[in-house]
Design an enzyme around this catalytic site. Structure first.
Site, PDB file in Angstrom:
ATOM      1  N   GLY A 286      -4.526  -1.013  -4.716  1.00 57.00           N
ATOM      2  CA  GLY A 286      -4.271  -0.379  -3.426  1.00 57.00           C
ATOM      3  C   GLY A 286      -2.788  -0.084  -3.306  1.00 57.00           C
ATOM      4  O   GLY A 286      -2.325   1.045  -3.449  1.00 57.00           O
ATOM      5  N   ARG A 287      -2.020  -1.162  -3.104  1.00 60.36           N
ATOM      6  CA  ARG A 287      -0.582  -1.052  -2.907  1.00 60.36           C
ATOM      7  C   ARG A 287       0.118  -0.264  -4.014  1.00 60.36           C
ATOM      8  O   ARG A 287       0.979   0.564  -3.745  1.00 60.36           O
ATOM      9  CB  ARG A 287       0.010  -2.464  -2.861  1.00 60.36           C
ATOM     10  CG  ARG A 287       1.485  -2.506  -2.483  1.00 60.36           C
ATOM     11  CD  ARG A 287       2.047  -3.912  -2.691  1.00 60.36           C
ATOM     12  NE  ARG A 287       1.240  -4.943  -2.080  1.00 60.36           N
ATOM     13  CZ  ARG A 287       1.345  -5.341  -0.824  1.00 60.36           C
ATOM     14  NH1 ARG A 287       2.234  -4.806  -0.039  1.00 60.36           N
ATOM     15  NH2 ARG A 287       0.548  -6.286  -0.355  1.00 60.36           N
ATOM     16  N   CYS A 354       6.649  -5.712  23.230  1.00 60.77           N
ATOM     17  CA  CYS A 354       7.032  -6.951  23.914  1.00 60.77           C
ATOM     18  C   CYS A 354       6.587  -8.176  23.131  1.00 60.77           C
ATOM     19  O   CYS A 354       5.712  -8.935  23.571  1.00 60.77           O
ATOM     20  CB  CYS A 354       6.452  -6.956  25.319  1.00 60.77           C
ATOM     21  SG  CYS A 354       6.963  -5.492  26.209  1.00 60.77           S
TER      22      CYS A 354
HETATM   23  C1  LIG Z   1      -6.938  -5.840  -0.771  1.00 62.87           C
HETATM   24  C2  LIG Z   1      -7.796  -5.832  -1.948  1.00 62.87           C
HETATM   25  C3  LIG Z   1      -7.443  -5.068  -3.071  1.00 62.87           C
HETATM   26  C4  LIG Z   1      -6.162  -4.313  -3.178  1.00 62.87           C
HETATM   27  O1  LIG Z   1      -5.038  -5.116  -3.193  1.00 62.87           O
HETATM   28  P1  LIG Z   1      -3.609  -4.446  -3.462  1.00 62.87           P
HETATM   29  O2  LIG Z   1      -2.673  -5.592  -3.423  1.00 62.87           O
HETATM   30  O3  LIG Z   1      -3.356  -3.470  -2.368  1.00 62.87           O
HETATM   31  O4  LIG Z   1      -3.669  -3.782  -4.799  1.00 62.87           O
HETATM   32  C5  LIG Z   1      -8.330  -5.044  -4.131  1.00 62.87           C
HETATM   33  N1  LIG Z   1      -9.501  -5.729  -4.106  1.00 62.87           N
HETATM   34  C6  LIG Z   1      -9.863  -6.477  -3.042  1.00 62.87           C
HETATM   35  C7  LIG Z   1     -11.152  -7.194  -3.066  1.00 62.87           C
HETATM   36  C8  LIG Z   1      -9.029  -6.560  -1.933  1.00 62.87           C
HETATM   37  O5  LIG Z   1      -9.390  -7.305  -0.895  1.00 62.87           O
END
Ligand SMILES: *Cc1c(COP(=O)(O)O)cnc(C)c1O
Length: 426
Positions: A286-287, A354
């Protein structure tokens, strides 16, 4: 951190002015509601291909973990590149399908899948349920049997390895709620293989996020391969091994994560050594796909002198970008146009919400005056997808930059839209 290794890709400073691909961020800020996220299509593409290309010689699927950024235009960009999607709710599956991900490239993780979500995913024909508990497996079996279907599953193992990351984003330790303790996994597969509504497809783990070393992955994969070996001897083969996501990015100078290729080749080597070279490798980044591909632009409202410290009050807040407040995450903050006519001050960069935790950065040296625009760097992941309307604030704007083209990814939020779903009492 600005990326300046390739002239027209991503975020580059030219003559003191920060650009996203061909467009000046200062110009974008002038033309939009603030705060605003700006994503680079070239960087999203490059980041995805870094994983996909590294695996092109072997069976694989790169499932973009869409909770990192689930804005439709971002999802479409990745779906068109051939990405799969890692989802964690029925809502994410619905979004993924709408954005063009084929169901057979969607995997579904999460510790609390509801019966309705399971039935929905099953009928859509997703590629795999990543099962996180024994009762969940039984529920999926029951729902599949009821519908005359077989649910493709993988068991999410908790390998009890330390991902060496922040406790809030560590997910592969014994005391985490995620996955099934590795010691119980083999017996559960043997049960699963005999369930009429279950088709065993894979095995997976996801040990945390912002991981900057290869070794925790190899520790995790080694434990999964042990289970796979033992089950192979009992006649159970897997279609895929899913190592989860979690690869870190460079928020600060000292963050030195491996490249996707370094990580994935090390994992492939391990699989080959153990005789699993034919098994497909799934990965759920993801990241590392969207993180450095986005910034959040925010405007300076006031510079406020305090007793103990000074504050740079901006129009972006924890409601737009919660990572600093939630994980004490450090994010780079840079003026989009450098200025040399005022003295830099050491300030906390804070928003209007806030809450004392409403900060974007602490003790930053900034030379700014009200009206200046700041870019919070590397804000593409866990930024807009975590935004809320707390304090009745409007949701931030979002744009995709493709070369010299500015593509809005949402309509500006409005006070009307904000209360649209609410009902008044008589
Ligand atoms: C959040 C998550 C990801 C992605 O994690 P990143 O750190 O953004 O790469 C992949 N698999 C599962 C099951 C997740 O919960």
């Amino acid at each position: 951190m600005t990326d300046s290794n390739s002239s027209n890709q991503g975020f580059v400073r030219r003559d003191g002015e920060l650009f996203c691909e061909g467009l000046s961020l200062a110009d974008i800020a002038k033309s939009t509601n603030m705060p605003a996220y700006v994503y680079s299509k070239a960087l999203i593409t490059r980041n995805f291909l870094a994983s996909a290309d590294a695996l092109k010689a072997v069976p694989h699927l790169v499932c973009y973990a869409m909770k990192a950024n689930s804005t439709a235009g971002v999802l479409q960009t990745l779906a068109r590149l051939g990405a799969g999607a890692d989802t964690v709710s029925g809502g994410e599956i619905a979004r993924a399908l709408k954005a063009g991900f084929p169901a057979n490239k969607i995997v579904y993780s999460g510790v609390g899948k509801t019966p309705a979500e399971i039935a929905f995913a099953l009928k859509k024909g997703i590629a795999c349920f990543n099962v996180e508990s024994e009762p969940e497996l039984e529920l999926i079996n029951a729902i599949a049997t009821e519908n005359g279907l077989r649910a493709p599953i993988s068991i999410r193992c908790n390998p009890n390895v330390d991902a060496k990351t922040h406790p809030y984003i560590s997910t592969g330790l014994k005391n985490n709620k995620f996955g099934i303790p590795i010691e119980r996994v083999e017996a559960l597969y043997l049960r699963a293989a005999n369930m009429p509504g279950i088709e065993v497809k894979g095995i997976d783990a996801h040990i945390g996020s912002q991981i900057t070393e290869i070794s925790p992955y190899l520790d995790s994969v080694t434990k999964l391969l042990d289970v796979m070996m033992s089950l192979r001897e009992k006649g159970l083969e897997f279609h895929h091994l899913d190592i989860g996501g979690g690869l870190g990015i460079r928020y600060r100078e000292e963050d030195t994560p491996p490249t996707p290729k370094e990580l994935l080749w090390a994992v492939r080597d391990l699989m080959t050594e153990r005789g699993f070279e034919k098994t497909a490798l799934f990965v759920e980044p993801g990241r590392s796909i969207v993180g450095n591909a986005g910034v959040m632009l925010t405007k300076v409202l006031f510079v406020k002198k305090g007793e103990a410290r000074d504050f740079c009050i901006v129009d972006g807040a924890m409601t737009d970008l919660i990572r600093p407040a939630l994980y004490e995450a450090w994010m780079g903050i840079e003026p989009v146009i450098e200025r040399h006519d005022v003295k830099p001050l050491l300030m906390d960069v804070v928003g209007p919400v806030c809450e004392s935790s409403d900060f974007l950065g602490r003790a930053r040296e900034l030379a700014v005056v009200p009206g200046d625009v700041l870019a919070v760097m590397d804000a593409g992941a866990y930024g807009s997808s975590m935004a809320s309307r707390y304090n009745s604030r409007l949701l931030p704007m979002e744009y995709l930059v493709d070369g010299n083209r500015l593509i809005p990814l949402r309509r500006p939020d409005t006070f009307e839209a904000m209360v649209d779903g609410e009902l008044l009492i008589d």
